[in-house]
Design an enzyme around this catalytic site. Sequence first.
Site, PDB file in Angstrom:
ATOM      1  N   ALA A  76      72.501 -60.865 -28.516  1.00  0.00           N
ATOM      2  CA  ALA A  76      73.590 -61.926 -28.604  1.00  0.00           C
ATOM      3  C   ALA A  76      73.820 -62.418 -27.172  1.00  0.00           C
ATOM      4  O   ALA A  76      74.557 -63.231 -26.927  1.00  0.00           O
ATOM      5  CB  ALA A  76      74.892 -61.540 -29.321  1.00  0.00           C
TER       6      ALA A  76
ATOM      7  N   SER B 165      59.448 -64.942 -37.534  1.00  0.00           N
ATOM      8  CA  SER B 165      58.754 -65.963 -36.777  1.00  0.00           C
ATOM      9  C   SER B 165      57.401 -66.253 -37.776  1.00  0.00           C
ATOM     10  O   SER B 165      57.048 -65.637 -38.544  1.00  0.00           O
ATOM     11  CB  SER B 165      58.269 -65.386 -35.468  1.00  0.00           C
TER      12      SER B 165
ATOM     13  N   TYR C 258      53.138 -58.296 -31.762  1.00  0.00           N
ATOM     14  CA  TYR C 258      54.320 -59.067 -32.267  1.00  0.00           C
ATOM     15  C   TYR C 258      54.174 -59.759 -33.499  1.00  0.00           C
ATOM     16  O   TYR C 258      55.166 -59.730 -34.432  1.00  0.00           O
ATOM     17  CB  TYR C 258      54.383 -60.316 -31.118  1.00  0.00           C
TER      18      TYR C 258
HETATM   19  N1  LIG Z   1      61.688 -68.208 -28.916  1.00  0.00           N
HETATM   20  C1  LIG Z   1      60.988 -68.390 -29.979  1.00  0.00           C
HETATM   21  O1  LIG Z   1      60.200 -69.479 -29.862  1.00  0.00           O
HETATM   22  C2  LIG Z   1      61.170 -67.563 -31.337  1.00  0.00           C
HETATM   23  C3  LIG Z   1      60.045 -68.115 -32.065  1.00  0.00           C
HETATM   24  C4  LIG Z   1      59.951 -67.242 -33.452  1.00  0.00           C
HETATM   25  C5  LIG Z   1      60.904 -66.034 -33.441  1.00  0.00           C
HETATM   26  N2  LIG Z   1      61.860 -65.739 -32.501  1.00  0.00           N
HETATM   27  C6  LIG Z   1      62.680 -64.613 -32.515  1.00  0.00           C
HETATM   28  O2  LIG Z   1      64.102 -64.896 -32.217  1.00  0.00           O
HETATM   29  C7  LIG Z   1      64.409 -63.688 -31.870  1.00  0.00           C
HETATM   30  C8  LIG Z   1      65.582 -64.050 -30.614  1.00  0.00           C
HETATM   31  O3  LIG Z   1      64.489 -64.205 -29.530  1.00  0.00           O
HETATM   32  P1  LIG Z   1      65.000 -65.571 -28.531  1.00  0.00           P
HETATM   33  O4  LIG Z   1      63.734 -66.277 -28.336  1.00  0.00           O
HETATM   34  O5  LIG Z   1      66.348 -65.754 -28.579  1.00  0.00           O
HETATM   35  O6  LIG Z   1      64.575 -64.555 -26.976  1.00  0.00           O
HETATM   36  P2  LIG Z   1      65.637 -63.905 -25.910  1.00  0.00           P
HETATM   37  O7  LIG Z   1      66.030 -65.151 -25.321  1.00  0.00           O
HETATM   38  O8  LIG Z   1      64.717 -63.193 -25.199  1.00  0.00           O
HETATM   39  O9  LIG Z   1      66.578 -63.025 -26.738  1.00  0.00           O
HETATM   40  C9  LIG Z   1      66.011 -61.898 -27.084  1.00  0.00           C
HETATM   41  C10 LIG Z   1      67.328 -60.998 -27.148  1.00  0.00           C
HETATM   42  O10 LIG Z   1      66.982 -59.746 -27.561  1.00  0.00           O
HETATM   43  C11 LIG Z   1      67.338 -58.716 -26.735  1.00  0.00           C
HETATM   44  N3  LIG Z   1      66.669 -57.516 -26.443  1.00  0.00           N
HETATM   45  C12 LIG Z   1      65.403 -57.279 -25.959  1.00  0.00           C
HETATM   46  N4  LIG Z   1      65.080 -56.175 -25.998  1.00  0.00           N
HETATM   47  C13 LIG Z   1      66.321 -55.418 -26.513  1.00  0.00           C
HETATM   48  C14 LIG Z   1      66.443 -54.071 -26.580  1.00  0.00           C
HETATM   49  N5  LIG Z   1      65.506 -52.983 -26.327  1.00  0.00           N
HETATM   50  N6  LIG Z   1      67.551 -53.566 -26.952  1.00  0.00           N
HETATM   51  C15 LIG Z   1      68.568 -54.396 -27.249  1.00  0.00           C
HETATM   52  N7  LIG Z   1      68.381 -55.779 -27.296  1.00  0.00           N
HETATM   53  C16 LIG Z   1      67.077 -56.371 -26.839  1.00  0.00           C
HETATM   54  C17 LIG Z   1      67.525 -59.350 -25.357  1.00  0.00           C
HETATM   55  O11 LIG Z   1      68.325 -58.805 -24.339  1.00  0.00           O
HETATM   56  P3  LIG Z   1      67.842 -58.902 -22.612  1.00  0.00           P
HETATM   57  O12 LIG Z   1      68.493 -60.314 -22.449  1.00  0.00           O
HETATM   58  O13 LIG Z   1      68.682 -57.772 -22.152  1.00  0.00           O
HETATM   59  O14 LIG Z   1      66.694 -58.789 -22.809  1.00  0.00           O
HETATM   60  C18 LIG Z   1      68.150 -60.876 -25.913  1.00  0.00           C
HETATM   61  O15 LIG Z   1      69.431 -60.692 -25.881  1.00  0.00           O
HETATM   62  C19 LIG Z   1      63.332 -62.652 -31.618  1.00  0.00           C
HETATM   63  O16 LIG Z   1      63.526 -61.913 -32.954  1.00  0.00           O
HETATM   64  C20 LIG Z   1      62.253 -63.383 -31.621  1.00  0.00           C
HETATM   65  O17 LIG Z   1      61.191 -62.750 -32.223  1.00  0.00           O
HETATM   66  C21 LIG Z   1      61.701 -66.509 -31.358  1.00  0.00           C
END
Ligand SMILES: NC(=O)c1ccc[n+]([C@@H]2O[C@H](COP(=O)([O-])OP(=O)(O)OC[C@H]3O[C@@H](n4cnc5c(N)ncnc54)[C@H](OP(=O)(O)O)[C@@H]3O)[C@@H](O)[C@H]2O)c1
Length: 293
Positions: free
Chosen positions: A15, A143, A168
């Site tokens: 979050a 995703s 992934y």
């Molecule tokens: N962005 C896209 O285009 C996209 C598309 C399809 C699906 N998604 C999905 O959306 C979801 C959120 O991703 P996002 O795009 O918002 O990316 P993001 O900005 O990188 O956010 C990911 C979050 O997960 C946390 N995280 C990563 N590794 C972790 C761990 N080992 N333990 C606890 N927390 C952890 C991160 O914390 P840190 O900040 O500490 O790293 C960050 O808060 C993911 O499940 C991703 O697969 C994203």
Amino acid sequence: MTSEMHGKVCLVTGANSGIGKSTALALSRMGANVVMVCRSRDRGEAARAYITTQSGNESVDLLIADLSSQRATRQVAEEFRRRYERLDVLVNNAGAILGARQVTEDGLEATFALNHLSYFLLTNLLLDVLKASASSRIVNVSSAAHEGATIDFDDLQSERRYDGRRAYGLSKLANVLFTHELARRLEGTGVTANCLHPGVVATNIAKEAVLWLRLAWTLLRPVLLSPDQGAETVIYLASSPELEGVTGKYFIKKTPVPSSPESHNQDVARRLWQVSTDLTRLGAPTRTSGSTG
Ligand SMILES: NC(=O)c1ccc[n+]([C@@H]2O[C@H](COP(=O)([O-])OP(=O)(O)OC[C@H]3O[C@@H](n4cnc5c(N)ncnc54)[C@H](OP(=O)(O)O)[C@@H]3O)[C@@H](O)[C@H]2O)c1
């Protein structure tokens, strides 16, 4: 601040950044008591300060866990149970794309451990609270990368060959299979489980990916959705009265759409559930309540 979600406890993983942060802020603006789960205390505190300031809602809690660790995931579930008696919405969102193969302290490939097993374990550990709080909701952020992926049970940990995007895709297919199986197991409990593709969103998701993907992500940033736009379907699934009783579906742009044929294979879903139960030792006799087995 509005009051649609007043009195509801909503846990959001990951979050402090991207889609999870926008989701936590929106739910907070709706009056929910938001519980953020983040791996970094500094990043979590900074996001919490931002969310309370922007929403005017002081009920934003922060729990710290590296969700790729089963020990930390169990600890955070216990801490949540100590602090809260109910859970209305669980948003499993934390995720990553990892360029190089990494192994967790549990000896598991890190993408699979974080993107799938943390959803599976945290949900099961909190399932009795969710059931006691029904009607309640589980939202799994998957995703479109799940399309085209298959589950290779002979190489679930990508030991034979590692490709970050493949790992992934597999983990995101696991999110959809898990959602379908969970919805079947939760029939009649008042707890719903849905998943979604948020769109292609300008977040930090590619920060640990291979160089070309990081570069592409940076170059494409201006044309990608904003995190607030990417969070719209998550927020919809978490809060809309229209979704009451809707379960086992995959959404894009707030609309239920067919997920991949492989994601509907019930034999694969059941087998994945069993393998995940074994890998997280949820079926072990030392486990207390919460698991659906
Ligand atoms: N962005 C896209 O285009 C996209 C598309 C399809 C699906 N998604 C999905 O959306 C979801 C959120 O991703 P996002 O795009 O918002 O990316 P993001 O900005 O990188 O956010 C990911 C979050 O997960 C946390 N995280 C990563 N590794 C972790 C761990 N080992 N333990 C606890 N927390 C952890 C991160 O914390 P840190 O900040 O500490 O790293 C960050 O808060 C993911 O499940 C991703 O697969 C994203």
